[in-house]
Scaffold this motif. Structure first.
Motif, PDB file in Angstrom:
ATOM      1  N   GLY A  99      -0.095   9.036 -11.099  1.00  0.00           N
ATOM      2  CA  GLY A  99       0.577   7.669 -11.003  1.00  0.00           C
ATOM      3  C   GLY A  99      -0.398   6.525 -10.701  1.00  0.00           C
ATOM      4  O   GLY A  99      -1.648   6.738 -10.299  1.00  0.00           O
ATOM      5  N   GLU A 100       0.110   5.264 -10.569  1.00  0.00           N
ATOM      6  CA  GLU A 100      -0.926   4.298 -10.251  1.00  0.00           C
ATOM      7  C   GLU A 100      -0.250   3.455  -9.008  1.00  0.00           C
ATOM      8  O   GLU A 100       1.188   3.273  -9.047  1.00  0.00           O
ATOM      9  CB  GLU A 100      -1.167   3.251 -11.276  1.00  0.00           C
ATOM     10  CG  GLU A 100       0.180   2.733 -12.110  1.00  0.00           C
ATOM     11  CD  GLU A 100      -0.456   1.892 -13.314  1.00  0.00           C
ATOM     12  OE1 GLU A 100      -0.963   0.606 -13.022  1.00  0.00           O
ATOM     13  OE2 GLU A 100      -0.162   2.177 -14.284  1.00  0.00           O
ATOM     14  N   ALA A 101      -0.770   2.631  -8.514  1.00  0.00           N
ATOM     15  CA  ALA A 101      -0.522   1.831  -7.144  1.00  0.00           C
ATOM     16  C   ALA A 101       0.187   0.734  -8.043  1.00  0.00           C
ATOM     17  O   ALA A 101      -0.418  -0.264  -8.745  1.00  0.00           O
ATOM     18  CB  ALA A 101      -1.252   1.427  -6.334  1.00  0.00           C
ATOM     19  N   THR A 102       1.529   0.283  -7.783  1.00  0.00           N
ATOM     20  CA  THR A 102       2.179  -0.667  -8.492  1.00  0.00           C
ATOM     21  C   THR A 102       2.056  -2.005  -7.505  1.00  0.00           C
ATOM     22  O   THR A 102       2.514  -3.227  -7.945  1.00  0.00           O
ATOM     23  CB  THR A 102       3.530  -0.536  -8.924  1.00  0.00           C
ATOM     24  OG1 THR A 102       4.313  -0.046  -7.670  1.00  0.00           O
ATOM     25  CG2 THR A 102       3.844   0.574  -9.905  1.00  0.00           C
ATOM     26  N   GLN A 119       0.928  -1.100  -0.013  1.00  0.00           N
ATOM     27  CA  GLN A 119       0.000  -0.081  -0.037  1.00  0.00           C
ATOM     28  C   GLN A 119       0.892   1.249  -0.146  1.00  0.00           C
ATOM     29  O   GLN A 119       0.561   2.205  -0.334  1.00  0.00           O
ATOM     30  CB  GLN A 119      -0.946  -0.017   1.352  1.00  0.00           C
ATOM     31  CG  GLN A 119      -1.875  -1.108   1.096  1.00  0.00           C
ATOM     32  CD  GLN A 119      -2.938  -0.657  -0.304  1.00  0.00           C
ATOM     33  OE1 GLN A 119      -3.266   0.526  -0.446  1.00  0.00           O
ATOM     34  NE2 GLN A 119      -3.217  -1.782  -1.005  1.00  0.00           N
ATOM     35  N   ARG A 120       2.161   1.056   0.293  1.00  0.00           N
ATOM     36  CA  ARG A 120       3.099   2.318   0.379  1.00  0.00           C
ATOM     37  C   ARG A 120       3.165   2.758  -1.183  1.00  0.00           C
ATOM     38  O   ARG A 120       3.768   3.799  -1.435  1.00  0.00           O
ATOM     39  CB  ARG A 120       4.349   1.942   1.022  1.00  0.00           C
ATOM     40  CG  ARG A 120       4.322   1.732   2.669  1.00  0.00           C
ATOM     41  CD  ARG A 120       5.780   2.029   3.157  1.00  0.00           C
ATOM     42  NE  ARG A 120       5.548   1.759   4.594  1.00  0.00           N
ATOM     43  CZ  ARG A 120       6.661   2.046   5.289  1.00  0.00           C
ATOM     44  NH1 ARG A 120       7.694   2.144   4.890  1.00  0.00           N
ATOM     45  NH2 ARG A 120       6.596   2.025   6.725  1.00  0.00           N
ATOM     46  N   THR A 121       3.034   1.766  -2.067  1.00  0.00           N
ATOM     47  CA  THR A 121       3.098   2.249  -3.506  1.00  0.00           C
ATOM     48  C   THR A 121       2.190   3.136  -4.086  1.00  0.00           C
ATOM     49  O   THR A 121       1.977   3.474  -5.155  1.00  0.00           O
ATOM     50  CB  THR A 121       3.166   1.015  -4.549  1.00  0.00           C
ATOM     51  OG1 THR A 121       1.997   0.303  -4.265  1.00  0.00           O
ATOM     52  CG2 THR A 121       4.329  -0.118  -3.813  1.00  0.00           C
ATOM     53  N   GLY A 165       5.428  -4.069  -7.377  1.00  0.00           N
ATOM     54  CA  GLY A 165       6.150  -2.778  -7.346  1.00  0.00           C
ATOM     55  C   GLY A 165       7.243  -2.727  -6.162  1.00  0.00           C
ATOM     56  O   GLY A 165       8.470  -2.544  -6.209  1.00  0.00           O
ATOM     57  N   ILE A 166       6.641  -3.470  -5.005  1.00  0.00           N
ATOM     58  CA  ILE A 166       7.616  -3.650  -3.755  1.00  0.00           C
ATOM     59  C   ILE A 166       8.598  -4.653  -4.139  1.00  0.00           C
ATOM     60  O   ILE A 166       9.699  -4.526  -3.686  1.00  0.00           O
ATOM     61  CB  ILE A 166       6.628  -4.236  -2.544  1.00  0.00           C
ATOM     62  CG1 ILE A 166       5.825  -3.041  -2.060  1.00  0.00           C
ATOM     63  CG2 ILE A 166       7.536  -4.875  -1.551  1.00  0.00           C
ATOM     64  CD1 ILE A 166       6.600  -1.873  -1.646  1.00  0.00           C
ATOM     65  N   THR A 167       8.155  -5.858  -4.965  1.00  0.00           N
ATOM     66  CA  THR A 167       9.390  -6.692  -5.239  1.00  0.00           C
ATOM     67  C   THR A 167      10.267  -6.053  -6.340  1.00  0.00           C
ATOM     68  O   THR A 167      11.395  -6.458  -5.971  1.00  0.00           O
ATOM     69  CB  THR A 167       8.636  -7.983  -6.018  1.00  0.00           C
ATOM     70  OG1 THR A 167       7.707  -8.529  -5.090  1.00  0.00           O
ATOM     71  CG2 THR A 167       9.785  -9.097  -5.980  1.00  0.00           C
TER      72      THR A 167
END
Length: 387
Positions: free
Chosen positions: A300-303, A128-130, A307-309
């Motif tokens: 932008g969009e949440a990856t 969720q930080r993304t 995204g975290i990986t």
């Protein structure tokens, strides 16, 4: 190192998702090389879906001994996250652990100490930080645009779960299986975002939990927590799996206005003048500072998980700063532990919490839990993926 060879422990719901995007080459610089799960059906799925070039293991000893891996994603049940992460780090392997980082801060603190000494990249799946929505919220707070924080309120009750959901697995919603209910299963992201976006950790907590209030379960499914911060601000966190329809509304009030996150939007109720200044200077009796309602544009969009990986792999290869440093997982967990401890003792709990007291109370709950597999005695045996 041109590519990071990644292994996954636990290929249930989340682990299988990670395996698919890695195996499809969707994370530049990462190659899936091995998976580990004690459930034969999951290994069969892996062989059929991921291909025979992927190493398959049914126990962690063989996985760590013979796996062709540089890094590992831990996607097992909650209790196993710290011991497996510690084992990997001590063997010189980079680690990305699923949320929550663990169940109790006592062994998570040990994990953090091992990670610091290891020199390896230790991340946590705080996807969720993304989300650019929460990133912008944090930016507005950290930049001082909101002024000093007065209050935080988060009502997050759109987690509705039926009894059949809990009945689908004997480990679900048990102290021995999951180590908690809505706080441990649904809310780790919100507990993390609560402190990450505000920049505040509570100094003390008073909480009330309903254990099996709306369902036939042994853990909490309804929570109301009141917190106090060092600067005098207060906060309330309300969560439940028994509300239908539920609500997801997060407010941060400050000296310069109020930020509200709801329905995927960020609204800034911005004061033209500081409330504290207005309070000192205004002489007209009734009155209040001029306020502008501003719909904050989100770009932008949440990856999400990928995204975290990707960020974790880039940290390994290029030294990129982690968006979700593993060491920060203890913050939201400590709030969760404090809420449980306050409810169990029917009293205020100061932070940092008494970790030994929490651990002893948790052990009492585990002893009377309906989930009685041998993993209670040896958590490292429980390497099947969470489903």
């Amino acid at each position: 190192m041109e590519n990071v060879k990644v292994g996954i422990i636990g290929i249930g719901n989340m682990g299988s998702s990670h395996s698919l995007y890695l195996n499809n080459g969707e994370v530049p610089g990462a190659v899936l090389t091995a998976v580990c799960d004690q459930n034969p059906e999951r290994l069969k799925w892996a062989k059929e879906t991921l291909g025979e070039n992927i190493q398959m293991f049914d126990n962690t000893e063989s996985f760590f001994e013979f796996g062709d891996i540089d890094a590992v994603i831990v996607a097992t049940p909650h209790y196993d996250h710290p011991p497996l992460a510690i084992k990997a780090l001590q063997k010189g392997i980079h680690v990305l652990v699923e949320k929550p980082v663990g169940v109790f801060t006592k062994n998570v603190r040990e994990l953090n100490e091992v990670a610091e000494k290891s020199g390896k990249v230790f991340g946590i799946m705080f996807n969720q930080r993304t989300n650019p929505l929460y990133q912008k919220l944090r930016d507005l707070v950290q930049s001082g645009e909101l002024g000093e924080i007065k209050r935080t309120n988060w009502i997050i009750t759109d987690w509705y779960r039926s009894q059949s959901y809990y009945d689908s697995g004997g480990w679900r919603a048990t102290w021995a299986g999951e180590g908690g209910g809505v706080l441990a299963n649904q809310d780790p992201h919100q507990l993390d975002l609560w402190q990450w976006t505000s920049g505040l950790m509570p100094k003390r907590v008073r909480a009330f939990c309903g254990f099996g209030k709306f369902h036939n379960i042994e853990v909490e499914d309804d929570v109301t927590a009141y917190v106090e911060y060092e600067n005098g601000a207060t906060g309330v966190f309300v969560t439940s799996t028994g509300d239908a329809p539920g609500t997801n509304r997060y407010e941060i009030s400050g000296d310069r206005g109020k930020l509200v996150v709801e329905d995927g939007k960020l609204t800034f109720w911005r004061l033209r003048q500081s409330e504290r200044e207005f309070n000192r200077e205004y002489k007209g009796g009734f009155g209040e500072p001029e306020c502008w309602k501003i719909d904050i544009p989100i770009k932008g969009e949440a990856t999400q998980h990928k995204g975290i990986t990707t960020n974790w792999v880039n940290a390994i290869l290029h030294g990129t700063e982690l968006l979700g440093p593993g060491e920060e997982g203890i913050k939201g967990l400590e709030i969760s532990n404090a809420i449980h401890l306050s409810a169990w003792t029917d009293d205020w709990v100061d932070l940092p919490i008494n970790e030994d007291l929490f651990y002893s109370k948790l052990q009492e709950k585990i002893k009377t839990s309906t989930f009685k597999k041998n993993i209670v005695a040896d958590r490292t045996l429980n390497i099947q993926g969470t489903h």
